[in-house]
Design a protein around this motif. Structure first.
Motif, PDB file in Angstrom:
ATOM      1  N   LYS A 195      -4.750   8.200 -27.238  1.00  0.00           N
ATOM      2  CA  LYS A 195      -5.304   9.432 -27.799  1.00  0.00           C
ATOM      3  C   LYS A 195      -5.424   9.321 -29.322  1.00  0.00           C
ATOM      4  N   ILE A 250     -11.185  12.914 -20.109  1.00  0.00           N
ATOM      5  CA  ILE A 250     -10.750  11.550 -20.395  1.00  0.00           C
ATOM      6  C   ILE A 250      -9.482  11.273 -19.599  1.00  0.00           C
ATOM      7  N   SER A 288     -14.649   9.860 -18.624  1.00  0.00           N
ATOM      8  CA  SER A 288     -14.368   8.597 -19.302  1.00  0.00           C
ATOM      9  C   SER A 288     -12.965   8.151 -18.930  1.00  0.00           C
ATOM     10  N   TYR A 332     -12.040   5.899 -28.137  1.00  0.00           N
ATOM     11  CA  TYR A 332     -12.004   7.333 -27.861  1.00  0.00           C
ATOM     12  C   TYR A 332     -12.174   8.160 -29.125  1.00  0.00           C
ATOM     13  N   TRP A 381      -7.665  15.921 -21.538  1.00  0.00           N
ATOM     14  CA  TRP A 381      -7.076  14.574 -21.573  1.00  0.00           C
ATOM     15  C   TRP A 381      -6.037  14.498 -20.459  1.00  0.00           C
ATOM     16  N   ARG A 383     -10.568   0.841 -25.808  1.00  0.00           N
ATOM     17  CA  ARG A 383     -11.457   2.002 -25.764  1.00  0.00           C
ATOM     18  C   ARG A 383     -11.618   2.658 -27.138  1.00  0.00           C
TER      19      ARG A 383
END
Length: 310
Positions: free
Chosen positions: A177, A170, A146, A154, A188, A152
């Motif tokens: 985040k 991600i 992603s 997330y 991440w 977004r």
């Protein structure tokens, strides 16, 4: 038709959250060179790319009483501004004759925002240069990918990762985040180069694009890049997605903020190799048929000709 390119002398961070004063200074300088080139070459039309340059060129056109028409290409606003920013936008963009927007819904949204006729806005899909850096490994499914920063969701994707055993990657700035712990099956990553981002598609089982506000068009570039790299696309059903993804044909539309729906769709693609390969092939076929340079160019030329005839 002779085309004169006035290339930018800057390179901005695509993941930045806002346009800084330094960025605006770059656009303002760029617009000066655009207007100068248009005057020197007695241009029939000026074509800009993306909203900030259109705003700056529009202001310079009004201040110089220039009569050359402007076509604002790839005009997509992440946020509809209010107050003084909206006033400035309406003033500067009143110098623009037509806008090319990457979402059909934006023809209505922007016409209301700028108090313009709907016919002043034309929907033409984004186009990306074909990138072939590797052969897609159809049997590979090392992780779920992603990417992106704009609008977004997330938070939902992290929840999905917590409820599954699938590995996730991600790629987004840390400011995107969620304010919670990231599960062990999720990585991440930030500060990757564009080339590094593209190479992550090689071993990705699928590309998930979770959208927060479904009434804002976002994620189209990531959709296109995913299909170009033969990676199945799962994207939140939103105004930006519907013009590029036909559900269950060249990708999958997800229910907004639905953890259950996302888990079910991920499991369906991860565990079915035949279905995954179908979306890989359908995606690259869509790029070739609808997003080629020839297809998009013909549409843009048609808009330019309509402006010049008036």
């Amino acid at each position: 038709m002779d085309i004169i390119f006035v290339s930018p002398q800057y390179q901005h961070d695509r993941s930045r959250s806002k346009t800084s004063l330094s960025d605006w200074s770059d656009y303002w300088s760029h617009s000066k060179r655009v207007i100068k080139a248009a005057k020197v070459n007695n241009a029939d039309i000026i074509v800009t790319a993306f909203p900030p340059l259109a705003v700056c060129v529009g202001i310079r056109k009004k201040l110089s009483f220039l009569r050359i028409p402007i076509l604002a290409w790839a005009f997509n606003l992440g946020t509809l501004q209010k107050g003084i920013k909206k006033t400035i936008a309406k003033f500067s963009l009143s110098a623009v004759n037509k806008f090319i927007v990457p979402s059909s819904a934006e023809t209505v949204t922007y016409s209301h925002f700028l108090a313009r006729k709907k016919d002043d806005f034309v929907f033409i899909r984004f186009r990306k240069q074909q990138i072939i850096e590797f052969q897609k490994k159809h049997s590979s499914k090392k992780y779920i990918l992603s990417m992106g920063a704009a609008n977004r969701d997330y938070e939902t994707l992290v929840t999905v990762a917590e409820q599954t055993v699938y590995p996730f990657i991600i790629v987004a700035p840390d400011r995107c985040k969620p304010k919670r712990d990231i599960p062990n099956n999720m990585k991440w990553l930030s500060f990757l180069s564009l080339d590094e981002c593209h190479r992550l598609y090689q071993d990705a089982a699928m590309s998930i694009i979770p959208i927060k506000n479904t009434e804002i068009a976002s994620g189209q570039i990531t959709m296109i890049e995913s299909m170009m790299h033969q990676t199945p696309v799962l994207v939140t059903d939103s105004i930006g997605a519907r013009d590029y993804i036909e559900d269950s044909i060249n990708g999958i539309l997800l229910e907004p903020q639905s953890t259950q729906d996302m888990v079910e769709k991920i499991k369906m693609i991860w565990e079915n190799n035949t279905l995954r390969m179908h979306y890989e092939e359908a995606g690259i076929k869509y790029v070739h048929e609808f997003l080629s340079g020839e297809a998009i160019s013909n549409d843009v030329i048609s808009v330019i000709n309509s402006i010049l005839k008036n």
